[in-house]
Design an enzyme around this catalytic site. Structure first.
Site, PDB file in Angstrom:
ATOM      1  N   HIS A   1      -1.525   3.784  -1.704  1.00 52.60           N
ATOM      2  CA  HIS A   1      -2.588   4.741  -1.353  1.00 52.60           C
ATOM      3  C   HIS A   1      -2.619   5.923  -2.315  1.00 52.60           C
ATOM      4  O   HIS A   1      -3.648   6.551  -2.492  1.00 52.60           O
ATOM      5  CB  HIS A   1      -2.414   5.231   0.082  1.00 52.60           C
TER       6      HIS A   1
ATOM      7  N   ARG B   1       2.529  -8.796   4.283  1.00 53.46           N
ATOM      8  CA  ARG B   1       1.601  -8.258   3.272  1.00 53.46           C
ATOM      9  C   ARG B   1       2.437  -7.688   2.142  1.00 53.46           C
ATOM     10  O   ARG B   1       3.148  -6.694   2.305  1.00 53.46           O
ATOM     11  CB  ARG B   1       0.711  -7.214   3.925  1.00 53.46           C
TER      12      ARG B   1
ATOM     13  N   GLU C   1     -28.256  17.045   3.537  1.00 51.25           N
ATOM     14  CA  GLU C   1     -27.115  16.159   3.803  1.00 51.25           C
ATOM     15  C   GLU C   1     -27.554  14.762   4.234  1.00 51.25           C
ATOM     16  O   GLU C   1     -26.826  14.051   4.903  1.00 51.25           O
ATOM     17  CB  GLU C   1     -26.193  16.738   4.879  1.00 51.25           C
TER      18      GLU C   1
ATOM     19  N   CYS D   1     -21.788  -5.915   3.356  1.00 51.76           N
ATOM     20  CA  CYS D   1     -20.995  -4.696   3.204  1.00 51.76           C
ATOM     21  C   CYS D   1     -21.151  -4.260   1.755  1.00 51.76           C
ATOM     22  O   CYS D   1     -20.877  -5.021   0.830  1.00 51.76           O
ATOM     23  CB  CYS D   1     -19.529  -4.981   3.520  1.00 51.76           C
TER      24      CYS D   1
ATOM     25  N   TYR E   1       3.485   2.003   1.878  1.00 57.95           N
ATOM     26  CA  TYR E   1       4.087   2.401   3.144  1.00 57.95           C
ATOM     27  C   TYR E   1       5.612   2.171   3.125  1.00 57.95           C
ATOM     28  O   TYR E   1       6.180   1.741   2.121  1.00 57.95           O
ATOM     29  CB  TYR E   1       3.430   1.635   4.293  1.00 57.95           C
TER      30      TYR E   1
ATOM     31  N   CYS F   1     -16.821   3.910   7.371  1.00 56.13           N
ATOM     32  CA  CYS F   1     -15.550   3.330   7.838  1.00 56.13           C
ATOM     33  C   CYS F   1     -14.388   4.201   7.373  1.00 56.13           C
ATOM     34  O   CYS F   1     -13.965   5.101   8.071  1.00 56.13           O
ATOM     35  CB  CYS F   1     -15.423   1.864   7.419  1.00 56.13           C
TER      36      CYS F   1
ATOM     37  N   ASP G   1     -28.136  10.953   4.157  1.00 56.53           N
ATOM     38  CA  ASP G   1     -27.722   9.767   3.427  1.00 56.53           C
ATOM     39  C   ASP G   1     -28.134   8.549   4.234  1.00 56.53           C
ATOM     40  O   ASP G   1     -28.604   8.656   5.364  1.00 56.53           O
ATOM     41  CB  ASP G   1     -26.235   9.773   3.070  1.00 56.53           C
TER      42      ASP G   1
ATOM     43  N   GLU H   1       0.808  -1.224   0.000  1.00 54.89           N
ATOM     44  CA  GLU H   1       0.000   0.000   0.000  1.00 54.89           C
ATOM     45  C   GLU H   1       0.844   1.279   0.000  1.00 54.89           C
ATOM     46  O   GLU H   1       0.368   2.347   0.325  1.00 54.89           O
ATOM     47  CB  GLU H   1      -0.965  -0.010   1.213  1.00 54.89           C
TER      48      GLU H   1
ATOM     49  N   GLY I   1     -34.983  10.947   6.345  1.00 52.55           N
ATOM     50  CA  GLY I   1     -35.189  12.130   5.520  1.00 52.55           C
ATOM     51  C   GLY I   1     -36.374  12.955   5.980  1.00 52.55           C
ATOM     52  O   GLY I   1     -36.393  14.174   5.826  1.00 52.55           O
TER      53      GLY I   1
ATOM     54  N   ARG J   1     -25.040  25.903  -8.741  1.00 52.30           N
ATOM     55  CA  ARG J   1     -24.984  27.350  -8.527  1.00 52.30           C
ATOM     56  C   ARG J   1     -23.719  27.749  -7.769  1.00 52.30           C
ATOM     57  O   ARG J   1     -23.207  28.832  -7.947  1.00 52.30           O
ATOM     58  CB  ARG J   1     -26.236  27.803  -7.767  1.00 52.30           C
TER      59      ARG J   1
ATOM     60  N   GLN K   1     -18.526   4.865   3.473  1.00 48.35           N
ATOM     61  CA  GLN K   1     -19.064   6.083   4.063  1.00 48.35           C
ATOM     62  C   GLN K   1     -18.878   6.197   5.580  1.00 48.35           C
ATOM     63  O   GLN K   1     -18.663   7.284   6.081  1.00 48.35           O
ATOM     64  CB  GLN K   1     -20.553   6.208   3.713  1.00 48.35           C
TER      65      GLN K   1
ATOM     66  N   ARG L   1     -12.417  -6.507  -2.325  1.00 46.88           N
ATOM     67  CA  ARG L   1     -13.770  -6.617  -2.888  1.00 46.88           C
ATOM     68  C   ARG L   1     -14.290  -8.064  -2.883  1.00 46.88           C
ATOM     69  O   ARG L   1     -14.853  -8.548  -3.882  1.00 46.88           O
ATOM     70  CB  ARG L   1     -13.833  -6.005  -4.283  1.00 46.88           C
TER      71      ARG L   1
HETATM   72  P1  NAP Z   1     -27.561  17.351  -2.297  1.00 43.15           P
HETATM   73  O1  NAP Z   1     -26.325  16.598  -2.073  1.00 43.15           O
HETATM   74  O2  NAP Z   1     -28.068  18.251  -1.230  1.00 43.15           O
HETATM   75  O3  NAP Z   1     -27.354  18.184  -3.641  1.00 43.15           O
HETATM   76  C1  NAP Z   1     -28.341  18.999  -4.152  1.00 43.15           C
HETATM   77  C2  NAP Z   1     -27.819  19.745  -5.365  1.00 43.15           C
HETATM   78  O4  NAP Z   1     -28.842  20.576  -5.828  1.00 43.15           O
HETATM   79  C3  NAP Z   1     -26.618  20.583  -5.076  1.00 43.15           C
HETATM   80  O5  NAP Z   1     -25.685  20.388  -6.107  1.00 43.15           O
HETATM   81  C4  NAP Z   1     -27.163  22.009  -5.077  1.00 43.15           C
HETATM   82  O6  NAP Z   1     -26.158  22.792  -5.677  1.00 43.15           O
HETATM   83  C5  NAP Z   1     -28.387  21.913  -5.934  1.00 43.15           C
HETATM   84  N1  NAP Z   1     -29.482  22.775  -5.476  1.00 43.15           N
HETATM   85  C6  NAP Z   1     -29.900  22.987  -4.218  1.00 43.15           C
HETATM   86  N2  NAP Z   1     -30.945  23.821  -4.217  1.00 43.15           N
HETATM   87  C7  NAP Z   1     -31.203  24.145  -5.481  1.00 43.15           C
HETATM   88  C8  NAP Z   1     -32.153  24.975  -6.109  1.00 43.15           C
HETATM   89  N3  NAP Z   1     -33.068  25.622  -5.398  1.00 43.15           N
HETATM   90  N4  NAP Z   1     -32.134  25.094  -7.436  1.00 43.15           N
HETATM   91  C9  NAP Z   1     -31.212  24.441  -8.167  1.00 43.15           C
HETATM   92  N5  NAP Z   1     -30.264  23.638  -7.632  1.00 43.15           N
HETATM   93  C10 NAP Z   1     -30.271  23.485  -6.305  1.00 43.15           C
HETATM   94  O7  NAP Z   1     -28.769  16.392  -2.606  1.00 43.15           O
HETATM   95  P2  NAP Z   1     -28.865  15.118  -3.533  1.00 43.15           P
HETATM   96  O8  NAP Z   1     -27.931  15.140  -4.652  1.00 43.15           O
HETATM   97  O9  NAP Z   1     -30.307  15.022  -3.826  1.00 43.15           O
HETATM   98  O10 NAP Z   1     -28.458  13.963  -2.582  1.00 43.15           O
HETATM   99  C11 NAP Z   1     -29.241  13.682  -1.445  1.00 43.15           C
HETATM  100  C12 NAP Z   1     -28.432  12.952  -0.425  1.00 43.15           C
HETATM  101  O11 NAP Z   1     -28.174  11.644  -0.843  1.00 43.15           O
HETATM  102  C13 NAP Z   1     -27.100  13.641  -0.243  1.00 43.15           C
HETATM  103  O12 NAP Z   1     -26.864  13.848   1.112  1.00 43.15           O
HETATM  104  C14 NAP Z   1     -26.127  12.713  -0.785  1.00 43.15           C
HETATM  105  O13 NAP Z   1     -24.957  12.695   0.007  1.00 43.15           O
HETATM  106  C15 NAP Z   1     -26.828  11.360  -0.725  1.00 43.15           C
HETATM  107  N6  NAP Z   1     -26.326  10.594  -1.841  1.00 43.15           N
HETATM  108  C16 NAP Z   1     -25.058  10.200  -1.776  1.00 43.15           C
HETATM  109  C17 NAP Z   1     -24.518   9.539  -2.815  1.00 43.15           C
HETATM  110  C18 NAP Z   1     -23.104   9.091  -2.740  1.00 43.15           C
HETATM  111  O14 NAP Z   1     -22.510   8.806  -3.731  1.00 43.15           O
HETATM  112  N7  NAP Z   1     -22.501   8.999  -1.580  1.00 43.15           N
HETATM  113  C19 NAP Z   1     -25.254   9.287  -3.941  1.00 43.15           C
HETATM  114  C20 NAP Z   1     -26.565   9.704  -3.990  1.00 43.15           C
HETATM  115  C21 NAP Z   1     -27.087  10.380  -2.931  1.00 43.15           C
HETATM  116  P3  NAP Z   1     -26.208  24.374  -5.759  1.00 43.15           P
HETATM  117  O15 NAP Z   1     -26.913  24.820  -4.519  1.00 43.15           O
HETATM  118  O16 NAP Z   1     -24.783  24.782  -5.845  1.00 43.15           O
HETATM  119  O17 NAP Z   1     -26.933  24.656  -7.008  1.00 43.15           O
HETATM  120 FE1  SF4 Z   2     -18.911  -1.677   4.183  1.00 42.87          FE
HETATM  121 FE2  SF4 Z   2     -17.730   0.440   5.359  1.00 42.87          FE
HETATM  122 FE3  SF4 Z   2     -19.935   0.776   3.890  1.00 42.87          FE
HETATM  123 FE4  SF4 Z   2     -20.048  -0.530   6.234  1.00 42.87          FE
HETATM  124  S1  SF4 Z   2     -19.541   1.633   5.911  1.00 42.87           S
HETATM  125  S2  SF4 Z   2     -21.064  -1.086   4.323  1.00 42.87           S
HETATM  126  S3  SF4 Z   2     -18.090  -1.565   6.240  1.00 42.87           S
HETATM  127  S4  SF4 Z   2     -17.931   0.038   3.201  1.00 42.87           S
END
Ligand code: NAP
Ligand code: SF4
Length: 677
Positions: free
Chosen positions: A253, A215, A660, A335, A167, A342, A662, A165, A654, A565, A340, A289
């Site tokens: 890494h 390793r 934010e 898993c 190190y 870990c 998730d 990795e 939600g 935006r 997210q 994986r």
């Molecule tokens: P989000 O992360 O809050 O993003 C919303 C997007 O919409 C932002 O880019 C924001 O950018 C834009 N926005 C906000 N208000 C707006 C408005 N009035 N008009 C136009 N654009 C606007 O929400 P999301 O994408 O729906 O995701 C929801 C949750 O699911 C998030 O917390 C995310 O972390 C989670 N999720 C995570 C993953 C992942 O890969 N880990 C995948 C899918 C979902 P601007 O304000 O700059 O325009």
């Molecule tokens: Fe797997 Fe880590 Fe996601 Fe849990 S948080 S499901 S251990 S990758």
């Protein structure tokens, strides 16, 4: 007769016999840094009870200069031995075995005292290391041996020497980081002296009946990494020096190729370990994986390795091995390789846990004890929050009815699973279905519950997990036929044109782009395609195993522009360890990213935008389709109805807080609430 005969074949190491072929690989959870020794002990004891053959701790430095961070876990004095005893005692009391990983960070150290072969700064630490002189190298070797002796004194069954990795040890092995002209640099024989000396010295110091795992980085995935002939040469020398087992390391890494993210195909690198089979006579472990007993069994049955290492799957389910043994593989909490809770937590210096198992690393504090007062509980909404609340409540002995207005459980998980690279979500939804069945939850699909109905049914507790609704971005003309929501695209599969503007660059905006930029088969389920996409080659052809042609992704079938935006980097809020992968993946598909945008209007021509507060450079994006991914708002109408009627209720997921949101927070909140009902 087990379904997994290869997994449950004992492994005889001569002086000890491992009961099965599963190793719990090393993970840094952060418990050690908090000096929470009893919690560390409880964490490992629970996993030992779960039946795993051998476990490896998170990395422990052999000296101060090798520590990843100032004050990070180290074992170099007899006083520090005491910190480890609760763990080894607890593991042995459960009949388990545990080895301590010795991790020297070298130039990855995040402090000024780091040391390495040459004074070359790594791309992932701001501090250049100090170049070691001969005496300095000798000190490091002696410190490794001292650390192993102390580990034995602390009660460990063995040590794992972290030689991969990127190190410290890896840094001596390759010319990329070793520019020395003395006996520790230059020829490969010189560059590999360090690991060989370390293994020899440790074996001499600990005696014959102590496990030494080495390793070994089998594919570095960095320019000028090790060649395959060097990997073989090193493996033979490590065996001769006295190692008991060789484990597989994949990628440094600093490599720009994902190696454990969810979009990496399952068992993507077992071919590398397989190539070393037969070159040495000590057991080989393969890794990366592998997250189900069936995949592990296949890997062993195909002769890719003698043993399989899994790490994160043991955060998700401590009982992984026992469940596999008892024919209950479909009860293993999967898993999903999201990182997210870990790895992302580790990089934020937060305590690790697990998105699908909030008890991970909280074993002493979050327990689902049987209730003495079985209640009638309604849970409304079968997304991640509602599912976890319903399952924990039912597990504790409550009578749970789960209402879901859709025709299937899963909520937003059902959208995530449509995205190429997120196929693991299918398994998660299947797992929840099975658990609802096993735990006797009454599931009412196509049933949105009203406040009146809930009152009539006389529930003792009402949990509202009704999730979110898309935010209305209020763009003039957004009722146009060319405008779709992310739900239209991901769930209802409405047709999308060949030129697309995606409004919003959060997690869902990225998911929608990924979905629209792929055609046909997802690289995550097609290893050759994935290797081609990321430029993974063969270390026998190119040192380090990068493909000579570089990444060659399939072109996107659509021209896509993703807008936000904000002026900052797109996807700034994505996971620390995965955001770069999402950004790189979309960049490879030529997805255009525009920030600092104002959405002025939509009509037949497409999307009219301008930039900045001054609304400069107004222009039309002439696109056939516009997809709204502008975030979400809580859907808490039902909770408000109940409040108005004076009916107590618990709002989670939600519906509680959309910003934010998730699945991590939703599952944690649902589980913790149900633990108290
Ligand atoms: P989000 O992360 O809050 O993003 C919303 C997007 O919409 C932002 O880019 C924001 O950018 C834009 N926005 C906000 N208000 C707006 C408005 N009035 N008009 C136009 N654009 C606007 O929400 P999301 O994408 O729906 O995701 C929801 C949750 O699911 C998030 O917390 C995310 O972390 C989670 N999720 C995570 C993953 C992942 O890969 N880990 C995948 C899918 C979902 P601007 O304000 O700059 O325009
Ligand atoms: Fe797997 Fe880590 Fe996601 Fe849990 S948080 S499901 S251990 S990758």
């Amino acid at each position: 007769m087990t379904t997994f005969p290869n997994i449950f074949r004992p492994l005889d190491l001569g002086f000890t016999v491992l009961p099965n072929r599963i190793l719990m690989g090393s993970m840094h959870t952060g418990l050690e840094d908090r000096k929470a020794h009893e919690r560390v002990a409880a964490y490992f004891a629970e996993r030992a009870r779960g039946g795993v053959g051998l476990m490896v701790t998170g990395g422990v430095a052999p000296n101060e200069e090798g520590a990843a961070l100032p004050g990070a876990g180290k074992l170099s004095t007899t006083q520090e031995v005491e910190e480890h005893r609760p763990t080894t005692k607890a593991v042995h009391a459960e009949g388990g075995r545990i080895a301590m990983q010795i991790l020297h960070s070298g130039r990855y150290a995040y402090h000024q005292g780091g040391v390495s072969a040459s004074p070359i700064k790594s791309p992932i630490s701001p501090f250049a290391p100090i170049e070691l002189d001969e005496a300095g190298i000798e000190k490091q070797i002696a410190d490794f041996a001292n650390c192993a002796v102390l580990a034995r004194e602390a009660g460990y069954d063995g040590v794992e020497i972290m030689g991969s990795e990127g190190y410290f040890i890896n840094q001596f092995l390759v010319t990329h980081t070793n520019k020395r002209t003395d006996d520790w640099g230059g020829s490969y024989a010189n560059r590999m002296r360090l690991p060989v000396e370390i293994v020899k010295r440790i074996r001499k110091a600990v005696g014959d009946d102590f496990i030494i795992i080495y390793r070994l980085s089998m594919i570095d995935l960095v320019p000028n990494g090790s060649q395959w002939s060097e990997v073989v040469q090193l493996a033979k020398a490590i065996e001769a020096a006295g190692a008991s087992i060789i484990n597989t390391g994949i990628g440094w890494h600093e490599a720009r190729i994902p190696t454990i993210a969810t979009s990496v195909p399952r068992r993507a690198f077992t071919w590398v370990t397989k190539r070393l089979m037969g070159e040495v006579s000590i057991p080989l472990i393969t890794s990366n994986r592998i997250n189900t007993p069936q995949v592990a069994e296949d890997v062993l049955a195909e002769g890719c390795a003698d043993m399989v290492s899994m790490a994160r799957p043991f955060l998700a389910d401590a009982e992984f091995v026992n469940k596999a043994k008892e024919g209950r593989a479909d009860e293993i909490t999967p898993c999903i390789a999201c990182n997210q809770a870990c790895l992302d937590h580790t990089f934020q210096l937060k305590l690790s846990t697990c998105l699908v198992n909030p008890r991970a690393c909280h074993e002493t504090e979050l327990n689902y004890r049987p209730t003495e007062n079985a209640k009638k509980i309604a849970v409304v909404g079968a997304g991640p929050a509602g599912l976890s609340a319903a399952l924990v409540a039912a597990e504790r002995g409550h009578h749970v009815t789960l209402f879901e207005r859709a025709s299937e459980i899963g909520g937003q998980l059902n959208m995530a699973k449509q995205v190429p690279g997120k196929e693991e979500f299918f398994g998660l939804v299947d797992y929840y279905k099975r658990q609802l069945d096993l735990k006797g939850v009454t599931v009412l699909l196509d049933k949105g519950a009203s406040a009146e109905q809930l009152v009539r049914s006389d529930f003792d507790e009402v949990v509202i997990s009704t999730g979110v609704v898309p935010r209305d971005p209020e763009i003039p003309g957004q009722d146009h036929a060319k405008v779709l929501s992310y739900i239209d695209v991901l769930k209802d599969r409405k047709p999308v044109g060949t030129s697309v503007a995606v409004i919003g660059a959060g997690g869902i905006g990225f998911d929608v782009c990924e979905f629209l930029a792929h055609q046909g088969v997802s690289p995550t389920v097609e290893l050759d395609l994935w290797k081609q996409e990321w430029g993974v080659g063969d270390p026998a052809i190119t040192p380090g195993g990068l493909s000579p042609e570089g990444p060659r992704p399939e072109p996107s079938p659509r021209q896509i522009t993703m807008l936000q935006r904000k002026a900052k980097k797109h996807g700034a809020g994505l996971g620390k360890t995965t955001g770069w992968i999402h950004r790189a993946s979309l960049a490879m598909k030529d997805i255009k990213m525009l920030g600092n945008v104002n959405y002025e209007a939509i009509d037949d021509r497409g999307l009219y935008i301008s930039f900045g507060e001054e609304r400069r450079d107004p222009q039309w994006l002439e696109v056939e389709t516009i997809v709204l991914c502008a975030g979400q708002l809580s859907d808490n109408a039902l909770a408000h109805d109940l409040d108005r009627m004076g009916i107590a209720n618990h709002v989670i997921g939600g519906a509680f807080e959309a910003g934010e949101l998730d699945a991590k927070r939703a599952i944690d909140q649902g589980s913790r609430l149900a633990a108290t009902l």
